[in-house]
Scaffold this motif. Structure first.
Motif, PDB file in Angstrom:
ATOM      1  N   VAL B  50       0.680  -1.380  -0.094  1.00 39.26           N
ATOM      2  CA  VAL B  50      -0.072   0.074  -0.209  1.00 39.26           C
ATOM      3  C   VAL B  50       0.940   1.333  -0.098  1.00 39.26           C
ATOM      4  O   VAL B  50       0.494   2.247  -0.421  1.00 39.26           O
ATOM      5  N   LEU B  53       1.335   3.470  -3.081  1.00 40.16           N
ATOM      6  CA  LEU B  53       0.146   4.337  -3.460  1.00 40.16           C
ATOM      7  C   LEU B  53       0.021   5.608  -2.683  1.00 40.16           C
ATOM      8  O   LEU B  53      -0.522   6.625  -3.043  1.00 40.16           O
ATOM      9  N   LYS B  54       1.078   5.936  -1.760  1.00 40.40           N
ATOM     10  CA  LYS B  54       1.195   7.105  -0.946  1.00 40.40           C
ATOM     11  C   LYS B  54       1.513   8.104  -1.894  1.00 40.40           C
ATOM     12  O   LYS B  54       2.230   8.347  -2.492  1.00 40.40           O
ATOM     13  N   ARG B  55       0.437   9.317  -1.558  1.00 40.54           N
ATOM     14  CA  ARG B  55       0.703  10.482  -2.135  1.00 40.54           C
ATOM     15  C   ARG B  55       1.991  11.033  -1.686  1.00 40.54           C
ATOM     16  O   ARG B  55       2.449  11.014  -0.499  1.00 40.54           O
ATOM     17  N   LEU B  88      -3.972  -0.624   5.200  1.00 35.42           N
ATOM     18  CA  LEU B  88      -3.898   0.668   5.539  1.00 35.42           C
ATOM     19  C   LEU B  88      -3.873   1.204   6.813  1.00 35.42           C
ATOM     20  O   LEU B  88      -2.997   1.803   7.233  1.00 35.42           O
ATOM     21  N   LEU B  98      -3.813   8.719  -0.520  1.00 36.07           N
ATOM     22  CA  LEU B  98      -3.277   8.033  -1.910  1.00 36.07           C
ATOM     23  C   LEU B  98      -3.284   8.671  -3.047  1.00 36.07           C
ATOM     24  O   LEU B  98      -4.106   9.613  -3.366  1.00 36.07           O
TER      25      LEU B  98
END
Lengths: 95, 123
Positions: B50, B53-55, B88, B98
């Motif tokens: 996950v 996907l971290k912004r 998450l 994300l």
């Protein structure tokens, strides 16, 4: 429709077993091979929604025997390993 | 399990950290390749996957899968990808943090998703 989940790392070396067990469905099976066979040798509870198998030749190679405290674990030889693969639609390995 | 006109249905389970090794990028590459060959492809982000996907990850941070995530639609990947809620939560992440829109899936629904494909790849 069922998935065979294969784990090969001991619970101390890797989170793979714990993470796998949390995602097992009721018609799925988990097969413990290589160092993952140390998991049923310990008394820590092994639980998931499906069945759990351990590979006997990998246990024998490590001097491990069936643990009576792990009543839910079943044991297979290499032929049983093949049969598990045949009996499940898909195989997933957890690293 | 029917193998329809559209080929086999692939599910890629993505569980690797984004950088620090080539695995995450290679797994996403493999998924996009399957999709480029007109195979129906689904993505499921689990565990440390996950973090991909971290912004806010700099685009130039090595060979990161970040840049590819924006192009999923170009490849006809079933969108939005699935992300396990507990993965998450265990990392203190929310869907709002994300970089792309996702479908949040509870852990007890993951087994059914794993079973709902023809080819299952855990990368």
């Amino acid at each position: 429709m069922a998935v065979l989940h294969i784990v090969k790392h001991s619970p101390d070396a890797s989170q793979a077993l714990r993470r796998c067990l949390a995602r097992v469905g009721p018609s799925d099976s988990v097969l413990l091979i290589e160092d993952a066979v140390y998991a049923p040798a310990s008394d820590a509870a092994l639980r998931c929604a499906g069945k759990i198998y351990a590979l006997l030749p990998d246990m024998a190679a490590r001097g491990l025997t069936r643990n009576p405290l792990q009543g839910d674990v079943e044991y297979v030889d290499y032929a049983g390993f093949v049969q598990l693969v045949v009996n499940h639609d898909k195989v997933i390995s957890w690293n | 399990m029917a193998e329809g006109m559209n080929g086999k249905r692939f599910l890629f389970v993505l569980r690797r950290f984004p950088i620090g090794g080539p695995q995450a990028l290679e797994a996403l590459d493999a998924a996009l390749t399957a999709a480029a060959f007109d195979q129906p492809v689904r993505l499921l982000f689990l565990d440390d996957g996950v973090w991909q996907l971290k912004r806010g990850q700099p685009a130039a941070s090595g060979r990161s899968p970040m840049a590819l995530l924006g192009s999923l639609a170009l490849y006809d990947i079933a969108a939005p990808p699935w992300v396990e809620r507990e993965s998450l939560e265990e990392r203190g992440l929310t869907p709002q943090e994300l970089t792309i829109e996702v479908t949040v899936l509870a852990r007890d629904r993951v087994a059914a998703l794993l079973d709902d494909c023809d080819v299952l790849l855990n990368l």
